[in-house]
Design an enzyme around this catalytic site. Structure first.
Site, mmCIF file in Angstrom:
data_model
loop_
_atom_site.group_PDB
_atom_site.id
_atom_site.type_symbol
_atom_site.label_atom_id
_atom_site.label_comp_id
_atom_site.label_asym_id
_atom_site.label_seq_id
_atom_site.Cartn_x
_atom_site.Cartn_y
_atom_site.Cartn_z
ATOM 1 N N LYS A 8 0.836 -1.205 0.000
ATOM 2 C CA LYS A 8 0.000 0.000 0.000
ATOM 3 C C LYS A 8 0.875 1.260 0.000
ATOM 4 C CE LYS A 8 -4.171 -1.581 2.453
ATOM 5 N NZ LYS A 8 -5.080 -1.285 3.591
ATOM 6 N N ASP A 47 21.138 8.198 24.819
ATOM 7 C CA ASP A 47 22.057 7.074 24.838
ATOM 8 C C ASP A 47 22.754 7.137 26.181
ATOM 9 O OD1 ASP A 47 22.867 4.751 23.467
ATOM 10 O OD2 ASP A 47 24.807 5.636 23.037
ATOM 11 N N TYR A 58 22.643 -2.375 34.227
ATOM 12 C CA TYR A 58 23.611 -2.594 35.296
ATOM 13 C C TYR A 58 23.102 -2.142 36.662
ATOM 14 C CZ TYR A 58 26.878 -3.239 31.391
ATOM 15 O OH TYR A 58 27.499 -3.685 30.257
ATOM 16 N N HIS A 105 21.442 9.452 36.377
ATOM 17 C CA HIS A 105 21.948 10.060 35.151
ATOM 18 C C HIS A 105 20.806 10.456 34.205
ATOM 19 C CE1 HIS A 105 21.504 5.764 35.235
ATOM 20 N NE2 HIS A 105 21.434 5.701 33.914
#
Lengths: 194, 194
Positions: free
Chosen positions: B12, B68, B150, B176
């Site tokens: 499509k 990231d 971690y 963080h």
């Protein structure tokens, strides 16, 4: 405001979502990656097109459109219609669906049918619908390998090639979806410069 | 203009794309459903965050952000860093990665580490970056079952619980990613009402 977190990681998404103030509607890629994007539970092409359209526009504020398309066969009272993609069952392939259709039309003199597409467009807060219809007949055996779905057994009115024997441009020129898309583009061109 | 076709159906999409005038940049759900959305080929957290961010913003004109994140261990010269998610190999699980890290730190007196997140934001044509760092130490054995990655072996400085022993709110307050997200929200709040 709408903001998308470009991650598939549900853990990251949950952490970040928990921090967001109420005014930020946070989405993530997991919301977009369902296939199909929503359950097609409506009983009309228009209803399903709108369901699929809302899945993107509501969550993400995206300008988008969705289509739903059905093959409506006259002597089958409009079947398979809204169930065209799953005519032979939820996991049906194109070949399964075509086979079921050919069996249903055996010994049936009236092989008239039409493809119908309904497009639901979300554009800057407005919702609009566009429809395209292409009339034709169902052949007794498939012809051609282009296109998809019922294309190999659909001979559009006034033509000698099935949709599966046409290239993209030829098909778009006369097809249900092509016609609906032309209306969509015309609408957009009147409201926006692009 | 950007417009998204809410379909996963490549056939499509190809049909409709062939009809679109040059001014309409048509995307479809298949573009969004790669996992990860793009190959993370950059050699820095910032580079990977930007790659992931562009995948959505370029194709779809979406306001979005990507993060990231890496764990940077002092005595390992900053490893696993940008390779944190695939430290023990491309298909590595969290447990595999933790195991490899604990082995690498055996008989190592210095267990200092930091988590670092870089967020790349695309907002109405502008690109901005936000960074968050959380210092801590790597434990000799995992503790806790919340969080991911971690988290079970990371003890943030000044705390007695690992990230995996904290709930979402506690972790976000000091982590963080939480710090980077706070900066992102602050930036958005100055430019927009939400």
């Amino acid at each position: 405001m709408n903001l998308i977190f470009a991650t598939h990681n549900l853990n990251k998404y949950k952490e970040v979502k928990a921090q967001m103030p109420a005014g930020i509607a946070l989405g993530y890629l997991g919301d977009l990656t369902q296939d199909p994007p929503v359950a097609e539970t409506a009983e009309t092409l228009k209803g399903n097109a709108e369901l699929k359209m809302w899945a993107l526009s509501k969550g993400f504020g995206l300008n988008c459109f969705a289509d739903d398309t059905g093959l409506e066969v006259t002597s089958l009272d409009g079947a398979p219609g809204v169930y065209s993609a799953r005519y032979a069952g939820p996991q049906a392939t194109d070949a399964d669906n075509i086979q079921k259709l050919l069996v249903a039309l055996e010994e049936n003199g009236n092989r008239n049918a039409q493809f119908r597409t309904v497009i639901a467009l979300y554009w800057d807060g407005e919702v609009h619908f566009f429809e395209g219809v292409c009339r034709g007949t169902i052949l007794e055996a498939p012809r051609g390998h282009q296109g998809f779905g019922y294309d190999p057994v659909f001979l559009p009115e006034g033509h000698t090639q099935t949709f599966a024997e046409m290239n993209l441009g030829q098909k778009a020129h006369i097809s249900h979806r092509g016609i609906a898309i032309k209306k969509l583009i015309e609408w957009l061109s009147k409201r926006n410069s692009f």
